[in-house]
Scaffold this motif. Sequence first.
Motif, PDB file in Angstrom:
ATOM      1  N   GLN A  69       0.841  -1.193   0.000  1.00 14.18           N
ATOM      2  CA  GLN A  69       0.000   0.000   0.000  1.00 14.18           C
ATOM      3  C   GLN A  69       0.883   1.252   0.000  1.00 14.18           C
ATOM      4  OE1 GLN A  69      -3.129   0.171  -0.335  1.00 14.18           O
ATOM      5  NE2 GLN A  69      -4.051  -1.687   0.453  1.00 14.18           N
ATOM      6  N   PRO A  70       0.535   2.250  -0.815  1.00 12.41           N
ATOM      7  CA  PRO A  70       1.281   3.507  -0.722  1.00 12.41           C
ATOM      8  C   PRO A  70       1.009   4.147   0.636  1.00 12.41           C
ATOM      9  CG  PRO A  70      -0.600   3.737  -2.205  1.00 12.41           C
ATOM     10  CD  PRO A  70      -0.530   2.289  -1.790  1.00 12.41           C
ATOM     11  N   GLU A  71       1.969   4.915   1.089  1.00 10.94           N
ATOM     12  CA  GLU A  71       1.828   5.602   2.364  1.00 10.94           C
ATOM     13  C   GLU A  71       0.637   6.556   2.292  1.00 10.94           C
ATOM     14  OE1 GLU A  71       5.011   8.385   3.831  1.00 10.94           O
ATOM     15  OE2 GLU A  71       5.578   6.526   4.836  1.00 10.94           O
ATOM     16  N   LYS A  72      -0.154   6.590   3.352  1.00  8.17           N
ATOM     17  CA  LYS A  72      -1.281   7.530   3.404  1.00  8.17           C
ATOM     18  C   LYS A  72      -0.733   8.949   3.407  1.00  8.17           C
ATOM     19  CE  LYS A  72      -4.379   4.744   6.267  1.00  8.17           C
ATOM     20  NZ  LYS A  72      -5.084   4.735   7.572  1.00  8.17           N
ATOM     21  N   PRO A  73      -1.463   9.883   2.808  1.00  9.20           N
ATOM     22  CA  PRO A  73      -1.028  11.277   2.903  1.00  9.20           C
ATOM     23  C   PRO A  73      -1.100  11.738   4.362  1.00  9.20           C
ATOM     24  CG  PRO A  73      -3.203  11.136   1.908  1.00  9.20           C
ATOM     25  CD  PRO A  73      -2.704   9.728   2.085  1.00  9.20           C
ATOM     26  N   PHE A  74      -0.223  12.660   4.703  1.00  9.92           N
ATOM     27  CA  PHE A  74      -0.113  13.123   6.089  1.00  9.92           C
ATOM     28  C   PHE A  74      -0.677  14.529   6.220  1.00  9.92           C
ATOM     29  CE2 PHE A  74       2.536  14.948   9.619  1.00  9.92           C
ATOM     30  CZ  PHE A  74       1.908  14.249  10.638  1.00  9.92           C
ATOM     31  N   LEU A  75      -1.700  14.668   7.073  1.00 10.46           N
ATOM     32  CA  LEU A  75      -2.322  15.954   7.392  1.00 10.46           C
ATOM     33  C   LEU A  75      -1.846  16.405   8.756  1.00 10.46           C
ATOM     34  CD1 LEU A  75      -4.414  18.223   6.759  1.00 10.46           C
ATOM     35  CD2 LEU A  75      -6.075  16.830   8.027  1.00 10.46           C
ATOM     36  N   GLN A  76      -1.229  17.563   8.793  1.00 12.37           N
ATOM     37  CA  GLN A  76      -0.826  18.171  10.063  1.00 12.37           C
ATOM     38  C   GLN A  76      -1.922  19.152  10.448  1.00 12.37           C
ATOM     39  OE1 GLN A  76       2.615  17.595  11.665  1.00 12.37           O
ATOM     40  NE2 GLN A  76       0.963  17.914  13.089  1.00 12.37           N
ATOM     41  N   ILE A  77      -2.502  18.977  11.614  1.00 16.29           N
ATOM     42  CA  ILE A  77      -3.516  19.908  12.106  1.00 16.29           C
ATOM     43  C   ILE A  77      -2.868  20.806  13.153  1.00 16.29           C
ATOM     44  CG2 ILE A  77      -5.728  20.172  13.287  1.00 16.29           C
ATOM     45  CD1 ILE A  77      -6.477  17.359  12.252  1.00 16.29           C
ATOM     46  N   VAL A  78      -2.988  22.110  12.961  1.00 15.11           N
ATOM     47  CA  VAL A  78      -2.502  23.082  13.936  1.00 15.11           C
ATOM     48  C   VAL A  78      -3.707  23.568  14.717  1.00 15.11           C
ATOM     49  CG1 VAL A  78      -1.410  25.336  14.268  1.00 15.11           C
ATOM     50  CG2 VAL A  78      -0.530  23.756  12.515  1.00 15.11           C
ATOM     51  N   VAL A  79      -3.643  23.421  16.033  1.00 14.27           N
ATOM     52  CA  VAL A  79      -4.755  23.785  16.918  1.00 14.27           C
ATOM     53  C   VAL A  79      -4.345  24.970  17.788  1.00 14.27           C
ATOM     54  CG1 VAL A  79      -6.298  22.978  18.749  1.00 14.27           C
ATOM     55  CG2 VAL A  79      -5.547  21.390  16.963  1.00 14.27           C
ATOM     56  N   CYS A  80      -5.184  25.998  17.797  1.00 17.40           N
ATOM     57  CA  CYS A  80      -4.929  27.203  18.586  1.00 17.40           C
ATOM     58  C   CYS A  80      -5.856  27.256  19.804  1.00 17.40           C
ATOM     59  CB  CYS A  80      -5.153  28.442  17.727  1.00 17.40           C
ATOM     60  SG  CYS A  80      -4.137  28.474  16.246  1.00 17.40           S
ATOM     61  N   ALA A  81      -5.580  28.194  20.684  1.00 19.47           N
ATOM     62  CA  ALA A  81      -6.377  28.388  21.888  1.00 19.47           C
ATOM     63  C   ALA A  81      -7.690  29.064  21.523  1.00 19.47           C
ATOM     64  CB  ALA A  81      -5.606  29.233  22.902  1.00 19.47           C
ATOM     65  N   ALA A  82      -8.712  28.260  21.340  1.00 19.72           N
ATOM     66  CA  ALA A  82     -10.045  28.771  21.013  1.00 19.72           C
ATOM     67  C   ALA A  82     -11.066  27.809  21.596  1.00 19.72           C
ATOM     68  CB  ALA A  82     -10.223  28.898  19.506  1.00 19.72           C
ATOM     69  N   GLY A  83     -12.223  28.332  21.899  1.00 16.19           N
ATOM     70  CA  GLY A  83     -13.253  27.562  22.597  1.00 16.19           C
ATOM     71  C   GLY A  83     -13.652  26.253  21.959  1.00 16.19           C
ATOM     72  N   VAL A  84     -13.543  26.130  20.643  1.00 19.42           N
ATOM     73  CA  VAL A  84     -13.956  24.893  19.977  1.00 19.42           C
ATOM     74  C   VAL A  84     -12.830  23.873  19.851  1.00 19.42           C
ATOM     75  CG1 VAL A  84     -15.831  25.994  18.674  1.00 19.42           C
ATOM     76  CG2 VAL A  84     -13.532  25.840  17.671  1.00 19.42           C
TER      77      VAL A  84
END
Length: 181
Positions: free
Chosen positions: A4-19
């Motif tokens: 299997q090819p490597e899955k694409p990599f998603l980097q999520i950046v999370v900030c200080a916010a209520g949600v």
Amino acid sequence: MSDQPEKPFLQIVVCAAGVADDVGKLITAAQERHWDVGVIATPQGLGFLDAEAVEAQTGRPIRSAWRSPGEPRPTRPADAIAVAPASFNTVNKWAAGISDNLALGVLCEAPAMDIPVAVLPYVNSAQAAHPAYRQSLERLREMGVLIGSYEPHRPKAGGGADRYRWEEALELLAPKLSAPA
């Protein structure tokens, strides 16, 4: 070794916010689309997350600090980045080229590295009315950053979580990722 090819990599950046504590919704949506996912939190953003739950869901530690010299890179390079939720502070610092934490360092480099970036701001209407914020969004657009459609909530109302569309980050990124290189 997998065929299997490597899955694409998603980097999520999370900030200080209520949600921010709902970032698991974006992680789930990305994993359902066959993404491998990692999370970087701004230093203040760490306090808005259930770190244990996020790490269990992604199978990776949340990153928030620079690695030491000589220390191996903890993840492979991102194929795409989603900034969700993006705070007023992060949007303005990023547009100004301020790189005073890991999250901003990654964001400041991404456009020049041809990494598609989608940003889903979570700000109130008083912050959104500030001229610096509007100018920052325009500068990010000029850099090729994809901006989500969230409508700011009233100040001190703690609202808008029900209107925050986590999946919009993936929708914004989809055309960039399917385009031929």
